[in-house]
Design a protein around this motif. Structure first.
Motif, mmCIF file in Angstrom:
data_model
loop_
_atom_site.group_PDB
_atom_site.id
_atom_site.type_symbol
_atom_site.label_atom_id
_atom_site.label_comp_id
_atom_site.label_asym_id
_atom_site.label_seq_id
_atom_site.Cartn_x
_atom_site.Cartn_y
_atom_site.Cartn_z
ATOM 1 N N GLY A 49 0.794 -1.225 0.000
ATOM 2 C CA GLY A 49 0.000 0.000 0.000
ATOM 3 C C GLY A 49 0.818 1.263 0.000
ATOM 4 N N GLN A 50 2.091 1.178 -0.366
ATOM 5 C CA GLN A 50 2.979 2.334 -0.279
ATOM 6 C C GLN A 50 3.070 3.157 -1.560
ATOM 7 O OE1 GLN A 50 4.845 3.291 2.753
ATOM 8 N NE2 GLN A 50 3.069 2.073 3.338
ATOM 9 N N GLY A 51 2.378 2.719 -2.616
ATOM 10 C CA GLY A 51 2.360 3.494 -3.854
ATOM 11 C C GLY A 51 3.530 3.222 -4.777
ATOM 12 N N ARG A 103 0.820 15.720 -11.839
ATOM 13 C CA ARG A 103 0.567 14.824 -10.704
ATOM 14 C C ARG A 103 1.102 15.462 -9.431
ATOM 15 N NH1 ARG A 103 0.447 8.999 -10.838
ATOM 16 N NH2 ARG A 103 0.348 9.101 -13.108
ATOM 17 N N ASP A 104 0.489 15.158 -8.291
ATOM 18 C CA ASP A 104 1.064 15.603 -7.020
ATOM 19 C C ASP A 104 1.821 14.433 -6.392
ATOM 20 O OD1 ASP A 104 -1.421 14.357 -6.642
ATOM 21 O OD2 ASP A 104 -1.792 15.378 -4.756
ATOM 22 N N PRO A 105 3.045 14.669 -5.942
ATOM 23 C CA PRO A 105 3.917 13.572 -5.491
ATOM 24 C C PRO A 105 3.626 13.152 -4.060
ATOM 25 C CG PRO A 105 5.120 15.638 -5.399
ATOM 26 C CD PRO A 105 3.761 15.961 -5.947
ATOM 27 N N THR A 106 2.568 12.367 -3.877
ATOM 28 C CA THR A 106 2.212 11.899 -2.536
ATOM 29 C C THR A 106 2.995 10.612 -2.240
ATOM 30 O OG1 THR A 106 0.211 10.890 -3.490
ATOM 31 C CG2 THR A 106 0.007 13.084 -2.537
ATOM 32 N N ARG A 107 2.329 9.479 -2.091
ATOM 33 C CA ARG A 107 3.064 8.242 -1.784
ATOM 34 C C ARG A 107 4.127 7.958 -2.844
ATOM 35 N NH1 ARG A 107 -1.243 3.665 -1.487
ATOM 36 N NH2 ARG A 107 -1.865 4.776 -3.374
ATOM 37 N N GLY A 108 5.335 7.700 -2.407
ATOM 38 C CA GLY A 108 6.419 7.400 -3.341
ATOM 39 C C GLY A 108 7.154 8.620 -3.830
ATOM 40 N N PRO A 120 15.251 12.008 -0.125
ATOM 41 C CA PRO A 120 14.117 12.946 -0.164
ATOM 42 C C PRO A 120 13.242 12.808 -1.402
ATOM 43 C CG PRO A 120 16.141 14.086 0.449
ATOM 44 C CD PRO A 120 16.537 12.707 0.014
ATOM 45 N N LEU A 121 13.791 12.267 -2.478
ATOM 46 C CA LEU A 121 13.016 12.134 -3.711
ATOM 47 C C LEU A 121 11.953 11.046 -3.608
ATOM 48 C CD1 LEU A 121 15.751 12.648 -6.449
ATOM 49 C CD2 LEU A 121 14.454 14.324 -5.132
ATOM 50 N N TYR A 122 11.975 10.278 -2.511
ATOM 51 C CA TYR A 122 10.959 9.256 -2.265
ATOM 52 C C TYR A 122 9.961 9.695 -1.193
ATOM 53 C CZ TYR A 122 14.012 6.094 -4.885
ATOM 54 O OH TYR A 122 14.773 5.518 -5.863
ATOM 55 N N ILE A 159 8.881 2.870 3.022
ATOM 56 C CA ILE A 159 9.753 3.996 3.327
ATOM 57 C C ILE A 159 9.210 4.742 4.536
ATOM 58 C CG2 ILE A 159 10.728 6.132 2.449
ATOM 59 C CD1 ILE A 159 10.542 4.903 -0.367
ATOM 60 N N VAL A 160 7.973 5.220 4.442
ATOM 61 C CA VAL A 160 7.282 5.837 5.577
ATOM 62 C C VAL A 160 5.868 5.285 5.592
ATOM 63 C CG1 VAL A 160 6.648 7.965 6.739
ATOM 64 C CG2 VAL A 160 8.616 7.958 5.186
ATOM 65 N N PRO A 161 5.507 4.438 6.570
ATOM 66 C CA PRO A 161 4.153 3.859 6.587
ATOM 67 C C PRO A 161 3.098 4.897 6.978
ATOM 68 C CG PRO A 161 5.366 3.195 8.552
ATOM 69 C CD PRO A 161 6.337 3.945 7.667
ATOM 70 N N ARG A 162 1.931 4.767 6.355
ATOM 71 C CA ARG A 162 0.738 5.562 6.690
ATOM 72 C C ARG A 162 1.021 7.055 6.728
ATOM 73 N NH1 ARG A 162 -2.318 3.205 11.721
ATOM 74 N NH2 ARG A 162 -3.605 5.016 11.176
ATOM 75 N N ILE A 163 1.410 7.577 5.585
ATOM 76 C CA ILE A 163 1.717 9.006 5.499
ATOM 77 C C ILE A 163 0.513 9.824 5.056
ATOM 78 C CG2 ILE A 163 4.164 8.721 5.082
ATOM 79 C CD1 ILE A 163 3.504 9.123 2.088
#
Length: 351
Positions: free
Chosen positions: A14-16, A232-237, A278-280, A346-350
């Motif tokens: 579910g991390q995109g 696109r907006d860079p949310t998950r990933g 940071p690019l992720y 990378i970061v769960p549940r952001i």
């Protein structure tokens, strides 16, 4: 070969990133008949994007988007799950070129969740809609027994209208534009999850989530019909996920310069300390656009004059027979490395 029936869903699914795309392909894209992937004349899961397009009799399109928000913690520096949910659906409509016109929401809370916290979340959600003039036209509310849900989940449906839809089809020669610093939201959530919310930059307010509506972008987009080939907006990933999706889906190459990608020094420092690129990391108030080369410079100037002072060109889209589907990052030393698509957690549940 017999399929492995012991496979279970993991956080990475579910991390995109790569795992999410693989699962969606298995669950939906391969199972839905081609004629049912979209409304006739529109765009749907036949071309996965931030939303779908439904043609209307007057030649315009209804933009529809749905998203679920399960950020942990639900309150974070710069916002909460309520404002995040409102901003997220608004921005997904804008990224399709649409003007948001209405929203629906579903809120599911865990038994025992503080009423005061719920009121604050709902007030934040409604304050965003109020400021943007977007009606809340429907929704649902449910409570789950304690232990069957972690605090709160919000699902939204955003609706918009556009005559000039943006469907993600970047073209060779396009310039890649970002509207602001990337990675702020992901960095803040990661630091908060690790108990570092008292870091000086966060405590002083210098670093907080960048969650905000991208509706001011519409004023600029309308000046360049047919010149914005992807958005696109860079949310998950984060930025990496978007660029890798664009290049793989269109058989192209993206080349970006590390020194031109706007990243706050504090985000870069924390990311290096925690071993994260940071690019992720996710952003919740940033747009990434593929813009025709002939207007890109003026487009950036217009962005800077309309509320996006940090907008900049970070690279370009190219054709390349050997590197189709790749993203190359030019380093400060002049070399290049492949910017891989995001994998794992990378970061769960952001969001």
């Amino acid at each position: 070969m017999q399929e492995d029936t012991s496979k279970v869903i993991e956080l990475a699914d579910g991390q995109g990133g790569v795992e999410t795309l693989r699962l969606l392909e298995k669950l939906f894209f391969k199972r839905v008949e081609e004629k049912l992937k979209r409304v006739e004349g529109g765009v749907g899961i036949d071309f996965p994007d931030d939303g779908a397009l439904i043609p209307l009799p007057d030649g315009s399109y209804l933009v529809a988007t749905a998203d679920a928000y399960t950020v942990n913690p639900p309150f974070f520096p710069g916002g909460n799950i309520g404002s995040l949910a409102a901003h997220g659906s608004i921005n997904d409509v804008v990224m399709m070129g649409g003007k948001p016109i209405a929203m629906l929401d579903t809120i599911v809370v865990e038994e025992g969740f503080p009423l005061k916290s719920l009121e604050e979340i709902v007030d934040s959600f409604l304050s965003v809609l109020r400021a943007e003039g977007i009606p809340l036209i429907g929704g649902d509310f449910k409570v789950m027994p304690k232990g069957q849900l972690d605090k709160i989940t919000i699902t939204t449906v955003g609706l918009g209208i556009t005559r000039t839809p943006i469907v993600d089809k970047p073209r060779p020669g396009d310039k890649i534009v970002v509207t602001d610093f990337v990675g702020d939201h992901g960095a803040v959530i990661l630091l908060t999850q690790m108990g570092m919310e008292n870091a000086e930059e966060i405590a002083s307010g210098q670093l907080k989530s960048d969650t905000k509506p991208l509706t001011p972008l519409l004023k600029v987009l309308e000046k360049y019909p047919g010149k914005i080939n992807a958005a696109r907006d860079p949310t998950r990933g984060g930025l990496s996920a978007i660029l890798n999706e664009w290049t793989k889906e269109n058989g192209l190459l993206a080349v970006i310069e590390d020194s031109k990608v706007p990243v706050r020094p504090s985000v870069k420092r924390f990311a290096e300390m925690l071993g994260v690129d940071p690019l992720y990391l996710a952003s919740e108030g940033v747009a990434v656009l593929s813009v025709s080369q002939d207007v890109a410079e003026q487009f950036v100037e217009d962005l800077r004059s309309n509320g996006f002072p940090n907008a900049t060109i970070i690279g370009e889209i190219r054709e390349h027979p050997k590197y189709k589907g790749y993203v190359l990052l030019k380093t400060d030393l002049g070399g290049h490395r492949i910017l891989e698509p995001p994998r794992g957690v990378i970061v769960p549940r952001i969001c």
